[in-house]
Design a protein around this motif. Structure first.
Motif, PDB file in Angstrom:
ATOM      1  N   ARG A  96     -10.152  -4.853  14.302  1.00 32.06           N
ATOM      2  CA  ARG A  96      -9.195  -4.215  15.218  1.00 32.06           C
ATOM      3  C   ARG A  96      -9.380  -4.811  16.598  1.00 32.06           C
ATOM      4  N   GLU A 124     -14.297  -1.361  -0.480  1.00 29.15           N
ATOM      5  CA  GLU A 124     -14.688  -1.803   0.841  1.00 29.15           C
ATOM      6  C   GLU A 124     -13.726  -2.877   1.352  1.00 29.15           C
ATOM      7  N   SER A 149      -7.268   7.659  15.036  1.00 27.34           N
ATOM      8  CA  SER A 149      -7.932   7.386  13.753  1.00 27.34           C
ATOM      9  C   SER A 149      -6.915   7.190  12.632  1.00 27.34           C
ATOM     10  N   ARG A 178     -15.199  -3.911  11.368  1.00 30.84           N
ATOM     11  CA  ARG A 178     -15.734  -2.769  10.649  1.00 30.84           C
ATOM     12  C   ARG A 178     -15.478  -2.920   9.152  1.00 30.84           C
ATOM     13  N   THR A 179     -16.406  -2.443   8.357  1.00 33.05           N
ATOM     14  CA  THR A 179     -16.193  -2.343   6.919  1.00 33.05           C
ATOM     15  C   THR A 179     -15.795  -0.907   6.616  1.00 33.05           C
ATOM     16  N   GLU A 180     -14.617  -0.731   6.018  1.00 28.93           N
ATOM     17  CA  GLU A 180     -14.077   0.594   5.763  1.00 28.93           C
ATOM     18  C   GLU A 180     -13.740   0.753   4.290  1.00 28.93           C
ATOM     19  N   LEU A 181     -13.664   1.999   3.850  1.00 33.10           N
ATOM     20  CA  LEU A 181     -13.241   2.287   2.490  1.00 33.10           C
ATOM     21  C   LEU A 181     -11.732   2.497   2.481  1.00 33.10           C
ATOM     22  N   ILE A 182     -11.036   1.661   1.752  1.00 38.41           N
ATOM     23  CA  ILE A 182      -9.599   1.785   1.586  1.00 38.41           C
ATOM     24  C   ILE A 182      -9.310   1.811   0.090  1.00 38.41           C
ATOM     25  N   HIS A 238     -13.916   2.076  18.784  1.00 40.28           N
ATOM     26  CA  HIS A 238     -12.994   2.068  17.644  1.00 40.28           C
ATOM     27  C   HIS A 238     -12.591   0.643  17.285  1.00 40.28           C
ATOM     28  N   ASP A 250     -13.077  -5.365   4.942  1.00 37.38           N
ATOM     29  CA  ASP A 250     -13.509  -5.808   6.265  1.00 37.38           C
ATOM     30  C   ASP A 250     -12.280  -5.897   7.170  1.00 37.38           C
TER      31      ASP A 250
END
Length: 596
Positions: free
Chosen positions: A136, A131, A88, A123-127, A119, A133
């Motif tokens: 991986r 947000e 992760s 994926r949409t992630e918070l960085i 995994h 996109d």
């Protein structure tokens, strides 16, 4: 995570075979030996493990009374959690290292790879509270280089295309060369002088605008490299102002625009490459994505916000280098699946599938520079006539789909590839005086299965074959190439005519390394003749003449044509397979569910 690893270290050395949940007698001396520390530090470590809920500790009271330690968490559970934690954080290599160190005799490695399946993907992630996109993707071989002049494999070429651009690009749908870093170009009547005009506003990732000097430097540095054949006929490359480049050729080359589409002719920033020998560890180009990080277990890039052909819809791409043996668990991912080596995959319900015949084939090339039966034309012809390609497909299945009798898939190739003639083959073996000498087939990766099939099959006719298995890296060692009687591998033609030329002109190419100098000289003359022909159909006859000679004299044994499959979630849009057999990252985007 220090406590986790210490817990696992103690578990492996002390808890087995009793396992967790049972008190185990221990001494401070034995714990000190396991943890490689003093008894004083042991007490501190034990106290911390107890405090964090890893163990229960009952200290022995009095002389001769041993302490008791109870492990409270199953080894598999804690090890899987630890590996997931490292993954992760992007520390994939470390994750597999702890599994290999503490997971012997468990199924944790398989469980972890199954977990990794979820995994991967879009994926949409918070960085940084925003947000992003992120895509991986797993791969099962490393990125060998990001230097355009050293490209051999399609995967490296694909990654170079993400970071760099060429003067022009090939539009497969339209069937023509279109602008890229050059917005226009012209040539003289003889095809020996070409002028390219660079677009304004195309900048490198470090902020400097592209200039003609970058193009001149990028082409000149190719000389003498694996990609040097691109510029073999270049008499002069010069800048005629900041945004104009003139290429003068020693002989006509009507394929020059197609040459210039190749990743090997990507444009690099001249001053950075000249100043920094390690430039390729942190490359800077003009491409749709920018380098962020490159380690042996991952490669990370983010979108170039100023890309001259429009910003990518993705915000970032993470390429994860997975151990090769984990490929067998790579099924049913909720993601894009793009690796050529995946087998027996079925898409989830509602997924879309792109399937097409790979433009190329698997083949054997004979080493004519080494003594042995392979130097005899009748022997090579006998092997060609013996191989039952339809049986090979039936036995091995998977992505193998048609017999091959030439480089390119076609109905004619399929039909001619079905021909076998055992009686004539055995007659030829007698004529050449074959006495059962061992023939060494060197190969690597997914081709080992094909080589083993040939070994078993040819043994039935008295032909002794030894299979030498190499890796992606070692197969290119000169001693391996020189000592092999033949090599088994695949060729993929991302660009038909240009890739045909590459087989014979690229330094280190397997086919080039195994052909005689006389034949290579003949081929080079044929190539120069073809490049001087403007009409593509007339030029094609010259390429087929080269293939005919290779086939008639059995310098090459064409084996099989293969299919490629790509499965993808229908909510992921902009999916298109490029000429290298990979999905272009730039145009991918995720269709989100509409609000009610």
């Amino acid at each position: 995570m220090i406590s986790d690893e210490r817990y696992l270290m103690l578990y492996v050395k002390i808890a087995e075979p009793e396992g967790y949940g049972k008190p185990i007698e221990v001494s401070l001396d034995s714990l000190a030996d396991v943890l490689y520390c003093t008894q004083r530090n042991v007490k501190l470590i034990v106290h911390k493990l107890e405090e964090e809920g890893f163990i229960a500790w009952h200290a022995g009271r009095g002389r001769g009374n041993r302490s008791r330690m109870t492990f409270l968490i199953p080894r598999e559970k804690k090890l899987l959690e630890l590996a997931q934690h490292y993954a992760s954080k992007g520390e994939y290599k470390h994750a597999f290292e702890v599994i290999d160190k503490y997971g012997e005799g468990t199924s944790v490695r398989n469980q972890f790879v199954e977990w990794m399946n979820g995994h991967f993907g879009y994926r949409t992630e918070l960085i940084d509270d925003e947000e992003a996109d992120i895509l991986r993707l797993p791969v099962y071989r490393p990125i060998l280089t990001l230097d355009p002049k050293h490209i051999y494999y399609a995967f490296s070429a694909h990654m170079v295309k993400q970071l760099f651009d060429c003067l022009v690009q090939y539009d497969r749908d339209a069937g023509k060369v279109v602008p890229s870093l050059a917005h226009a170009w012209e040539h003289d009547a003889g095809g020996k002088r070409w002028t390219f005009h660079l677009r304004k506003g195309a900048s490198f990732h470090h902020g400097r605008d592209l200039v003609a000097e970058d193009v001149v430097y990028s082409f000149e540095r190719l000389r003498g490299s694996a990609s040097g054949w691109f510029v073999r006929s270049f008499a002069e490359v010069k800048a005629a102002g900041p945004r104009t480049v003139i290429i003068k050729l020693e002989s006509p080359n009507w394929l020059l625009p197609r040459y210039l589409c190749s990743p090997g002719m990507s444009i690099v920033p001249h001053e950075l490459v000249q100043q920094d020998e390690d430039f390729w560890l942190h490359p800077v180009g003009t491409g749709p994505f920018r380098y962020v990080e490159w380690r042996n277990d991952r490669f990370i890039m983010d979108a170039n916000p100023h890309y001259f052909q429009g910003r990518a819809h993705l915000d970032g791409v993470v390429i994860v280098n997975m151990p090769e043996d984990t490929i067998i668990f790579a099924k049913n991912w909720e993601q894009l699946i793009v690796d050529h080596d995946l087998r027996d995959l079925q898409p989830e319900q509602g997924w879309q599938k792109i399937e097409y015949i790979c433009n190329g084939c698997s083949l054997l090339t004979w080493n004519l520079g080494k003594d042995g039966p392979q130097r005899s034309i009748p022997f090579r012809q006998a092997i060609d006539l013996l191989i039952d390609r339809k049986q090979m497909i039936a036995d091995l299945g998977e992505d193998r789909i048609h017999p091959a009798s030439g480089f390119y898939p076609s109905e004619q190739s399929y039909r001619q590839g079905e021909c076998t003639n055992v009686e004539r083959a055995l007659e030829l073996l007698r004529e050449c005086g074959y006495q059962g000498e061992t023939i060494r087939i060197s190969t690597y990766g997914i081709h080992v299965q094909d080589a083993e099939w040939l070994r078993r099959y040819l043994a039935g006719f008295g032909v002794n074959v030894e299979v030498q298995v190499e890796s992606w890296l070692t197969i290119r060692d000169q001693h391996v190439i020189q000592n092999a009687d033949c090599l088994l591998y695949c060729v993929v033609f991302a660009e038909d005519e240009v890739c045909m030329i590459e087989l014979f002109e690229q330094t280190g190419n397997f086919l080039r390394e195994h052909l005689s100098s006389e034949l290579l000289e003949w081929v080079e003359k044929k190539i120069d003749l073809a490049l001087g022909i403007k009409d593509p159909e007339q030029r094609w006859f010259e390429w087929m003449d080269i293939e005919r000679k290779l086939k008639e004299e059995t310098h090459v044994i064409f084996l099989l044509h293969k299919k490629l499959n790509t499965f993808y979630n229908p909510h992921i849009k902009g999916v298109g397979v490029n000429s290298l057999g990979w999905i272009d990252f730039k145009d991918i985007w995720l269709e989100r569910a509409a609000a009610n």
